[in-house]
Write an enzyme that holds these catalytic residues in place. Structure first.
Site, mmCIF file in Angstrom:
data_model
loop_
_atom_site.group_PDB
_atom_site.id
_atom_site.type_symbol
_atom_site.label_atom_id
_atom_site.label_comp_id
_atom_site.label_asym_id
_atom_site.label_seq_id
_atom_site.Cartn_x
_atom_site.Cartn_y
_atom_site.Cartn_z
ATOM 1 N N GLY A 14 79.107 73.575 14.425
ATOM 2 C CA GLY A 14 79.295 74.792 13.651
ATOM 3 C C GLY A 14 78.359 75.894 14.102
ATOM 4 O O GLY A 14 77.131 75.723 14.090
ATOM 5 N N GLY A 16 78.111 78.933 12.686
ATOM 6 C CA GLY A 16 77.952 79.938 11.646
ATOM 7 C C GLY A 16 76.485 80.315 11.520
ATOM 8 O O GLY A 16 75.689 80.098 12.436
ATOM 9 N N PHE A 17 76.103 80.846 10.376
ATOM 10 C CA PHE A 17 74.712 81.284 10.197
ATOM 11 C C PHE A 17 73.729 80.125 10.336
ATOM 12 O O PHE A 17 72.708 80.233 11.020
ATOM 13 C CB PHE A 17 74.540 81.954 8.827
ATOM 14 C CG PHE A 17 75.314 83.234 8.679
ATOM 15 C CD1 PHE A 17 75.103 84.290 9.542
ATOM 16 C CD2 PHE A 17 76.259 83.378 7.680
ATOM 17 C CE1 PHE A 17 75.814 85.476 9.413
ATOM 18 C CE2 PHE A 17 76.973 84.561 7.542
ATOM 19 C CZ PHE A 17 76.752 85.611 8.405
ATOM 20 N N GLY A 18 74.026 79.001 9.681
ATOM 21 C CA GLY A 18 73.122 77.860 9.732
ATOM 22 C C GLY A 18 73.027 77.259 11.117
ATOM 23 O O GLY A 18 71.934 76.983 11.621
ATOM 24 N N GLU A 174 84.050 92.371 -4.030
ATOM 25 C CA GLU A 174 84.032 93.222 -2.830
ATOM 26 C C GLU A 174 85.446 93.595 -2.391
ATOM 27 O O GLU A 174 85.719 94.752 -2.033
ATOM 28 C CB GLU A 174 83.307 92.497 -1.703
ATOM 29 C CG GLU A 174 81.809 92.355 -1.920
ATOM 30 C CD GLU A 174 81.155 91.429 -0.915
ATOM 31 O OE1 GLU A 174 79.936 91.510 -0.737
ATOM 32 O OE2 GLU A 174 81.876 90.604 -0.306
ATOM 33 N N ASP A 303 76.823 75.395 3.644
ATOM 34 C CA ASP A 303 77.725 75.227 2.503
ATOM 35 C C ASP A 303 78.114 73.784 2.232
ATOM 36 O O ASP A 303 78.561 73.463 1.132
ATOM 37 C CB ASP A 303 79.006 76.041 2.717
ATOM 38 C CG ASP A 303 78.777 77.535 2.571
ATOM 39 O OD1 ASP A 303 77.699 77.924 2.086
ATOM 40 O OD2 ASP A 303 79.678 78.314 2.931
#
Length: 324
Positions: A14, A16-18, A174, A303
């Site tokens: 992954g 993503g951010f992590g 949003e 997550d």
């Protein structure tokens, strides 16, 4: 160290951010690092709603993973979709590619939207989780206005100018605000017959207030700000059914050309990969160092991880909490 006595092989699933944060921290170290993702780009997911409402292009929020990590000679980037983990053999499994051995495995596979047992709703109510989702929402919005420009039936035109956003969390708030701004400002001068300022945006939340995980003052502020944009906020209302072009809310059918889902998330299936019993959201319980109990050398972050505080209460799945 790895059994061979060489530098340990750390595999990150992954980007993503992590996953990127872990890779950058390990960049330049003695470890051999492999980061795996099913896409060759890192996506700034929090801004997908702006792609969905035509404020940004996909290129504005996506960056090639290889370019982001090019400076680190000890990091290899692999394009592929992992499907499981062999804990005994320490192998990351793929459906159509060779397995990758690891000494340390970091699972940062994120989450997806949950339709609470109604996965059939996804076709009519996409959720902004990928670039393809955002493009689909944007297409629905803009084409609805184009069709509204040429129809003559007032009820049909009203349905085409109606957007329903399901879920009063950050994504829903949003999205509803961005749709309202798009219809009342950006599109207002582009049409002759369909009046974008008459467009309806409904934000539906089953709970008693918006932004339930935030303080009451922020919930009140969000509701007031959305009201000034012309958004109709419907709290304490549950969605009972979704079909193409229609949402059933509290027994009443609301016709809407664009329906957007943002009501809940579920963790990726890493718990099943590891043979771990997840929490109700599908997350893997982890130790304070994010390691998985009983799984030597395996960590879950982001997550898909559930970390409790000293009172046993799960910490919120927010970036600020993750950074701390």
């Amino acid at each position: 160290m790895s059994p061979s006595g060489t530098a340990p092989r750390i595999v990150i699933v992954g980007a993503g951010f992590g996953g990127l944060a872990a890779a950058k921290t390990l960049g330049g170290s003695a470890a051999r690092v492999t980061i795996v993702d099913r896409h060759n780009y890192h996506l700034f997911v929090p801004l997908l709603y702006q792609v969905a409402t035509a404020a940004l292009s996909p290129a504005d929020i996506a960056r090639p993973i290889r370019r982001l990590l090019a400076r680190y000679r000890n990091i290899e980037v692999v394009l592929g979709e992992a499907v499981g983990v062999d804990k005994a053999a320490k192998l990351l499994k793929f459906a159509d590619a060779p397995d990758i051995p690891f000494d340390v495995l970091i699972l940062s596979t994120g989450s997806s939207y949950s339709y609470f047992g109604h996965d059939e709703w996804a076709a009519a109510a996409p959720a902004p989780k990928t670039i393809a989702d955002a493009r689909a929402i944007r297409s629905n919005l803009l084409l609805a206005f184009e069709r509204a420009e040429i129809v003559t039936d007032p009820e049909e035109r009203q349905a085409l100018l109606t957007t329903v956003v399901v879920g009063g969390g950050p994504t829903g708030v949003e999205m509803a605000g961005a749709v309202a701004e798009l219809t009342r400002h950006s599109l207002a001068r582009d049409f002759r017959h369909a009046d974008p300022t008459a467009a309806r945006v409904l934000l539906v939340e089953a709970g008693p207030r918006l932004l339930a995980t935030f303080p009451q003052s922020l919930s009140d502020y969000a509701r007031d700000a959305l009201g000034k944009l012309g958004v109709t906020v419907m709290t304490g209302q549950s969605v009972e059914d979704i079909k193409p072009g229609a949402v059933t809310i509290g027994g009443k059918v609301v016709r809407a050309a664009c329906i957007v889902w943002g009501a809940g998330v579920k963790a990726s299936p890493v718990a099943a990969w590891l043979g771990i019993t997840p929490d109700r959201a599908g997350r893997v319980p982890v130790n304070s160092d994010l390691s998985v109990p009983g799984c030597d050398g395996i960590y879950v972050i982001g997550d898909s991880a559930m970390l409790a505080d000293e009172k046993g209460v799960p910490l919120p799945a927010l970036a600020q909490v993750a950074n701390q």
